[in-house]
Design an enzyme around this catalytic site. Structure first.
Site, short mmCIF file in Angstrom:
data_model
loop_
_atom_site.label_atom_id
_atom_site.label_comp_id
_atom_site.label_asym_id
_atom_site.label_seq_id
_atom_site.Cartn_x
_atom_site.Cartn_y
_atom_site.Cartn_z
N CYS A 113 0.80 -1.22 0.00
CA CYS A 113 0.00 0.00 0.00
C CYS A 113 0.84 1.28 0.00
CB CYS A 113 -0.96 0.00 1.19
SG CYS A 113 -2.05 -1.44 1.21
N HIS A 246 -3.08 6.98 2.34
CA HIS A 246 -3.56 5.71 1.81
C HIS A 246 -4.97 5.47 2.32
CE1 HIS A 246 -4.15 1.58 0.93
NE2 HIS A 246 -3.96 1.16 2.18
N ASN A 276 -10.18 -0.22 -0.15
CA ASN A 276 -8.72 -0.19 -0.09
C ASN A 276 -8.17 -0.76 -1.39
OD1 ASN A 276 -5.99 -0.64 0.38
ND2 ASN A 276 -6.28 -1.41 2.46
#
Length: 319
Positions: A113, A246, A276
């Protein structure tokens, strides 16, 4: 020599899939359960056979168009992904082929990520060195391919997508500071622990996560690296116009903003509609905020990511 962002683009596959849609598919969940814990209401999922490079090429074409450039103008292509098309060649090389570029340096970065922040930092260093002048930096993921759809604690969290930026050499700095870190001792709290050996999968091929531990680590790491990046640039945190963390969980975003003493109206939030998307989440959010007019020329934007490894980092730039 400095670098600046010249064009931004993104791509999401298929229609939005709601929490209720997942429940209708047989997953033991509900809109209330997912939304109350994560803030996520929708995500996009790639079709069978749709790969990270397929998503990346659409985002890249849009970024190149925004920059007024052709693929042949690029001399560097970096793709951040944890879900490559194949073991090798790199997704960057496959993207290069689909774009019709010949000869540019091309490689992948695997920082989960944090991948896009890592890739943007590496591209900035290449340009600062004078060896390259125009870079395509992409975050592209198809996490739906590595999810255990019987594990409601993880499968409802993730989505697929791609975001891209064109970075080019400039006489004045666009990227003001970068900071990257990793600590492999935390590898066990978020991972896909399987591998391939002798043509067979060994171990567990699905994403596994200790949500509580990830939350605690992420909030601390994001706040600390934001402070570090601002100090390196000589910019107070109050001088940040926009924060794009993020997009993992709305609670992480809110906790990070509190630690940084930033109001939530300065935080770009897309996790509610994208879920996500790992390395794609930051450029997807950046593109949306530029396209809808929130982020404009002259503003200072802090990008930051934290992901499995554990890796974390930040990039501060002026558009």
């Amino acid at each position: 020599m400095f670098s600046r962002l010249a064009g931004i683009g993104s791509f999401l596959p298929g229609p939005a899939v709601s929490n209720d849609d997942l429940a209708r598919r047989g997953i033991e969940t509900s809109d209330e359960w997912v939304t109350s814990r994560t803030g996520i209401k929708f995500r996009h999922l790639a079709e069978n056979g749709e790969t990270a490079s397929d998503l990346a090429v659409e985002a890249s074409r849009r970024a190149l168009a925004a920059a007024g450039l052709d693929a042949g103008d690029l001399d560097l292509i970096i793709v951040a992904t944890s879900t490559p098309d194949v073991i090798f060649p790199s997704t960057a090389c496959l993207l290069q082929s689909k774009l019709g570029n010949h000869g540019a340096t091309a490689f992948d970065i695997q920082a989960v990520c944090s991948g896009f922040v890592y890739a943007l930092t590496v591209a900035d260093k290449f340009i600062q060195s004078g060896s390259h002048r125009r870079a395509l930096v992409v975050g592209a993921e198809v996490f739906s391919k590595i999810l255990d759809w019987s594990d409601r604690a993880t499968c409802v969290l993730f989505g697929d997508g791609a975001g891209a930026v064109v970075l080019e050499a400039a006489e004045k700095p666009g990227i003001l500071a970068t900071a990257l870190h990793a600590d492999g001792s935390y590898h066990g709290i978020l991972s896909v622990p399987g591998s391939v050996c002798g043509g067979k999968v060994t171990g567990d091929p699905f994403l596994r996560m200790d949500g509580q531990s990830v939350f605690k680590f992420a909030v601390r790491a994001l706040a600390e690296v934001a402070d570090e990046c601002c100090r390196l640039a000589g910019v107070p945190q109050s001088g940040i116009d926009w924060l794009i963390p993020h997009q993992a969980n709305i609670r992480i975003l809110e906790a990070t903003a509190r630690k940084m003493k930033l109001p939530m109206d300065k935080v770009v939030v897309t996790v509610d509609r994208h879920g996500n998307t790992s390395a794609a989440s930051v450029p997807l959010a950046l593109d949306e905020a530029v396209r809808d007019g929130r982020i404009v020329a002259g503003q200072k934007v802090l990008l930051e990511g934290v992901g499995g490894g554990f890796t974390w980092g930040a990039v501060l730039f002026e558009l």
